[in-house]
Write a protein that holds these residues in place. Structure first.
Motif, PDB file in Angstrom:
ATOM      1  N   PRO A 372       0.806  -1.232   0.000  1.00  6.13           N
ATOM      2  CA  PRO A 372       0.000   0.000   0.000  1.00  6.13           C
ATOM      3  C   PRO A 372       0.836   1.278   0.000  1.00  6.13           C
ATOM      4  O   PRO A 372       0.424   2.288  -0.562  1.00  6.13           O
ATOM      5  CB  PRO A 372      -0.821  -0.111   1.287  1.00  6.13           C
ATOM      6  N   ARG A 373       1.997   1.257   0.607  1.00  3.77           N
ATOM      7  CA  ARG A 373       2.751   2.489   0.817  1.00  3.77           C
ATOM      8  C   ARG A 373       3.068   3.242  -0.482  1.00  3.77           C
ATOM      9  O   ARG A 373       2.807   4.453  -0.571  1.00  3.77           O
ATOM     10  CB  ARG A 373       4.036   2.181   1.589  1.00  3.77           C
ATOM     11  N   PRO A 374       3.646   2.594  -1.511  1.00  7.89           N
ATOM     12  CA  PRO A 374       3.948   3.346  -2.734  1.00  7.89           C
ATOM     13  C   PRO A 374       2.709   3.967  -3.378  1.00  7.89           C
ATOM     14  O   PRO A 374       2.763   5.101  -3.867  1.00  7.89           O
ATOM     15  CB  PRO A 374       4.585   2.290  -3.649  1.00  7.89           C
ATOM     16  N   ALA A 375       1.613   3.231  -3.381  1.00  6.20           N
ATOM     17  CA  ALA A 375       0.389   3.764  -3.985  1.00  6.20           C
ATOM     18  C   ALA A 375      -0.139   4.962  -3.209  1.00  6.20           C
ATOM     19  O   ALA A 375      -0.580   5.963  -3.790  1.00  6.20           O
ATOM     20  CB  ALA A 375      -0.677   2.673  -4.060  1.00  6.20           C
ATOM     21  N   LEU A 376      -0.085   4.879  -1.881  1.00  7.97           N
ATOM     22  CA  LEU A 376      -0.563   5.995  -1.068  1.00  7.97           C
ATOM     23  C   LEU A 376       0.331   7.226  -1.229  1.00  7.97           C
ATOM     24  O   LEU A 376      -0.163   8.362  -1.296  1.00  7.97           O
ATOM     25  CB  LEU A 376      -0.634   5.577   0.399  1.00  7.97           C
ATOM     26  N   LEU A 377       1.630   7.006  -1.309  1.00 10.04           N
ATOM     27  CA  LEU A 377       2.551   8.128  -1.517  1.00 10.04           C
ATOM     28  C   LEU A 377       2.342   8.754  -2.895  1.00 10.04           C
ATOM     29  O   LEU A 377       2.361   9.991  -3.045  1.00 10.04           O
ATOM     30  CB  LEU A 377       3.997   7.663  -1.350  1.00 10.04           C
ATOM     31  N   ALA A 378       2.171   7.911  -3.903  1.00 15.60           N
ATOM     32  CA  ALA A 378       1.937   8.437  -5.251  1.00 15.60           C
ATOM     33  C   ALA A 378       0.625   9.212  -5.305  1.00 15.60           C
ATOM     34  O   ALA A 378       0.531  10.270  -5.946  1.00 15.60           O
ATOM     35  CB  ALA A 378       1.921   7.295  -6.259  1.00 15.60           C
ATOM     36  N   GLY A 379      -0.395   8.682  -4.632  1.00 13.56           N
ATOM     37  CA  GLY A 379      -1.668   9.398  -4.581  1.00 13.56           C
ATOM     38  C   GLY A 379      -1.541  10.736  -3.877  1.00 13.56           C
ATOM     39  O   GLY A 379      -2.097  11.743  -4.324  1.00 13.56           O
ATOM     40  N   ALA A 380      -0.791  10.756  -2.788  1.00 10.22           N
ATOM     41  CA  ALA A 380      -0.576  12.009  -2.066  1.00 10.22           C
ATOM     42  C   ALA A 380       0.170  13.021  -2.935  1.00 10.22           C
ATOM     43  O   ALA A 380      -0.132  14.220  -2.923  1.00 10.22           O
ATOM     44  CB  ALA A 380       0.193  11.747  -0.775  1.00 10.22           C
ATOM     45  N   ALA A 381       1.134  12.533  -3.713  1.00 10.67           N
ATOM     46  CA  ALA A 381       1.884  13.423  -4.598  1.00 10.67           C
ATOM     47  C   ALA A 381       0.980  14.010  -5.680  1.00 10.67           C
ATOM     48  O   ALA A 381       1.085  15.198  -6.029  1.00 10.67           O
ATOM     49  CB  ALA A 381       3.048  12.669  -5.226  1.00 10.67           C
ATOM     50  N   ALA A 382       0.092  13.179  -6.228  1.00 11.30           N
ATOM     51  CA  ALA A 382      -0.841  13.673  -7.250  1.00 11.30           C
ATOM     52  C   ALA A 382      -1.767  14.736  -6.677  1.00 11.30           C
ATOM     53  O   ALA A 382      -2.010  15.780  -7.306  1.00 11.30           O
ATOM     54  CB  ALA A 382      -1.645  12.506  -7.814  1.00 11.30           C
ATOM     55  N   MET A 383      -2.285  14.484  -5.479  1.00 14.73           N
ATOM     56  CA  MET A 383      -3.166  15.461  -4.847  1.00 14.73           C
ATOM     57  C   MET A 383      -2.402  16.742  -4.510  1.00 14.73           C
ATOM     58  O   MET A 383      -2.928  17.856  -4.673  1.00 14.73           O
ATOM     59  CB  MET A 383      -3.791  14.865  -3.584  1.00 14.73           C
TER      60      MET A 383
END
Length: 717
Positions: A372-383
């Motif tokens: 989950p961590r990479p996806a959550l970080l990538a999502g946070a970066a997009a937001m």
């Protein structure tokens, strides 16, 4: 965060296996997005197309709950990081991309005065709370004529994301109860969700009746639709035993219900309320009919390849179509149906590119699916990217500031219209050449880009009751003028009366008036033809003004558009308790709606000025009567009350000047709709004071009226 690891009592985990791809659901997605698209393009016969969003809600509730319940039954727990990582990979890449592109497009193509609003809206959309911003605007009278937001369609995504935050937590709480008290999972979940659905549906019906604009966007009025989809998962064991004939009838009835919604509902239908039950239950019927592996002929028809393709593009198509169509409406308002259809086809192309170049590569990327961590970080970066751009847009937008002395030297507003020699006489006269003071100056006050923010004193103080409010404003905070004055003045009616608050405060200081504001948005002081909240508020206010301890010496009122003269008796009746106590009534004429004749319909006066700073000729408006004045004239006759008419100072010499000027004495005349800017109202203060003296309402002699531009009191005076 996860729930307990032990399987709950009474639950037998199902055999692991792949999830069956539901072609009928992809077909439903296609129907939903095509409904929305047809409605926004303006295709004939698609008046209920906005209900495609309701179809999406049911589908989302079903699919998300399927994942959560499957995990809960299999593992006895729900992993929130895994759940939100899946959501981030699925939703954020395309959503963030469209927000970034929309922000840049808005910066390039929208008027400067709209940049701050767009930036705020994109920030709210990034945080998936834009639906609440839109719901608030529906009851904010200052936003009544704002153009639709370029990211307005993100409201439905916000509702879904808020559901995705709460629903897993609720399931985890149920899992805890199951574990602690050795209960059965599905019955308890079903009971819990049924209570949520019934409560939300009841609230939806009530709020839609009271405030349909607000109810349309609110999460609390929509949860029941997602909940209906979720209930299908919990009732699967029963529904999948339906015989094929029943499944066929159920699916056919569901499709018929959706089509019926499309062709029989329109924008005038109160929504979501009870009317939304038709598309909601119809969608649920189609999904329920497909729970059996055998499906139904209708379900197989929904799963044909073309519909599956459109269903696969539905998310991107929903995201792209709205800002494209809105930008078209902004730049080419007269665009015909063929052009709008062409833009919709462009949205299809962008959706296909987004799916294959952005969505799928990131959704199935090994680097993002390992944990989950990479996806959550990538999502946070997009937001963070879309939020940063939105913040930059807000920071760079023009803002309403107090102009310095040099900037205001030629900005005296209506004072420039009054012939100096007439100030001490009974009747004011226009200057010989009013055209000389109605042109532009180097710097207009306020800046036209933000003229809609130049709001009145009482509104800034929070003294105008909202459209849904029914409580009287605070007496201490909403009393202006001379706090120790001997004359009690009640100001009642809608915003067309409240707009005079700066002038009334200054006059009250001179005259010894305690000026108490009771105004309410979109609520003239009549007892008919308005919302239930308006009726209740006016009846309560009428009674209040007739009580011994509250009776005023003077009542001032006005009304804006939409009040026919036939309501005069209604206003007289509401004023009677105060007049019976000896109050004198003064009516202030309505101010007209400017309609610039050199620009597209719907462009406001101040937006026109912002676009034509070098030559404001296109921003002049035809002289037109103010619609509310007919009612006020009738009331004045019935009560033998004075009517204050300031039209000659708002639209001076229209016959000589061929219309109404958007700028007088260096001051922008109008803000939102037909309302005047607070700056122009302040410049009208001596004129209003002089007219009240002429009519015998005030006692200050004309020769002693101050002709200095007044200033509003500081906040927290």
């Amino acid at each position: 965060m996860t729930a307990a690891t032990a399987p709950p009592a009474g639950v037998v985990p199902p055999a692991p296996g792949p999830t069956r791809l539901r072609g009928d659901i992809e077909g439903l997605r296609a129907i939903a997005v095509l409904m929305v698209l047809a409605y926004h393009v303006g295709l004939p016969g698609s008046g209920g197309g906005f209900a495609g969003v309701d179809v999406f809600f049911v589908i989302s509730g079903y699919l998300i709950t399927s994942q959560l319940v499957r995990e809960a039954r299999r593992d006895g727990r729900i992993s929130l990081p895994r759940f939100y990582a899946r959501r981030a990979r699925r939703l954020l890449p395309a959503a963030s991309l469209v927000l970034v592109v929309t922000t840049l497009a808005g910066w390039l193509l929208l008027p400067r005065g709209r940049h701050a609003d767009l930036g705020t809206e994109v920030l709210a959309a990034t945080g998936y709370v834009v639906n609440w911003l839109l719901a608030w605007r529906e009851v904010d009278y200052l936003a009544e004529d704002q153009n639709p937001s370029l990211v307005q369609h993100y409201w439905s995504l916000s509702v879904e994301e808020q559901f995705y935050v709460v629903w897993p937590l609720l399931i985890i709480a149920v899992l805890w109860l199951v574990r602690r008290h050795r209960l059965r999972l599905l019955p308890l979940l079903t009971l819990t969700l049924t209570v949520v659905v019934l409560a939300s549906f009841s609230w939806s019906v009530l709020r839609t009746a009271a405030s349909p604009g607000e109810a349309y966007f609110a999460t609390t009025t929509r949860v029941w639709q997602l909940g209906v989809g979720a209930l299908l998962v919990l009732l699967t064991a029963r529904l999948e035993r339906l015989p094929q004939a029943a499944r066929t009838v159920l699916a056919a009835a569901g499709v018929a219900g959706i089509v019926l919604t499309l062709v029989t509902v329109d924008a005038a239908t109160p929504w979501p309320g009870a009317a939304a039950a038709l598309p909601t239950l119809a969608t649920a019927a189609v999904i329920a009919a497909g729970l059996h592996p055998g499906g139904s002929p209708v379900g197989r028809l929904l799963g044909v390849a073309p519909l599956r393709v459109v269903g696969g593009l539905s998310y991107g198509l929903y995201l792209w179509h709205w800002p494209l169509l809105q930008l078209l409406a902004e730049r080419v308002p007269e665009a015909g149906l063929a052009v709008r259809v062409g833009v919709a086809l462009l949205a299809v192309l962008l959706s296909w590119l987004t799916l294959h170049l952005v969505e799928n590569p990131l959704r199935y990327s090994p680097a993002l699916t390992r944990s989950p961590r990479p996806a959550l970080l990538a999502g946070a970066a997009a937001m963070a990217t879309s939020a940063a751009l939105a913040g930059a847009l807000v920071a760079s937008a023009p803002s309403l500031e107090e102009p310095d002395a040099g900037a205001t030297q030629g900005s005296v507003g209506a004072l420039a219209l009054v012939a100096p020699g007439s100030r001490d006489t009974q009747d004011l006269e226009l200057v010989d050449d009013p055209g000389a003071v109605t042109g532009g100056v180097e710097r207009l006050v306020p800046d036209p880009a933000v003229a809609d923010e130049d709001i009145s004193l009482a509104y800034r103080a929070g003294c105008q009751v909202s459209t849904s409010g029914t409580e009287l404003p605070d007496a201490q905070d909403c009393t202006f003028g001379d706090p120790d004055g001997d004359v009690e003045v009640a100001v009642v009616g809608d915003s067309k009366m409240e707009q005079w608050s700066s002038a009334l405060h200054a006059i009250g200081v001179q005259e010894g008036w305690r000026v108490r504001f009771y105004t309410k948005s979109a609520c003239g002081f009549v007892a008919q033809g308005r919302s239930p909240e308006c009726h209740d508020y006016n009846r309560m206010l009428s009674q209040h003004l007739g009580e011994a301890g509250n009776a005023p010496d003077l009542v001032l009122t006005s009304v804006g558009q939409g009040y026919p003269a036939e309501l005069a008796g209604s206003m007289v009746d509401l004023l009677q308790p105060a007049t019976d106590r000896g109050a004198r009534v003064v009516l202030v004429a309505d101010t007209p709606l400017p309609e610039p004749r050199g620009v597209a319909e719907g462009v406001s006066s101040f937006e026109c000025l912002d676009q034509h700073r070098e030559d404001i000729t296109p921003c002049w408006s035809p002289a037109a009567p103010a619609s509310g004045t007919r009612l006020l004239t009738e009331v004045a006759g019935r009560l033998d009350a004075p009517l204050v008419e300031l039209l000659p100072w708002v639209c001076p010499a229209p016959e000589r000047l061929d219309g109404c000027a958007p700028v007088v004495g260096g001051v922008v005349v109008n803000r939102q709709g037909s309302h005047l800017t607070a700056t122009y109202v302040r410049s009208l203060t001596p004129v209003l004071h002089h007219e009240l003296t002429r009519l015998g309402v005030t006692t200050t002699p004309a020769a002693q009226i101050s002709w200095e531009l007044p200033q509003d009191p500081a906040p927290g005076r």
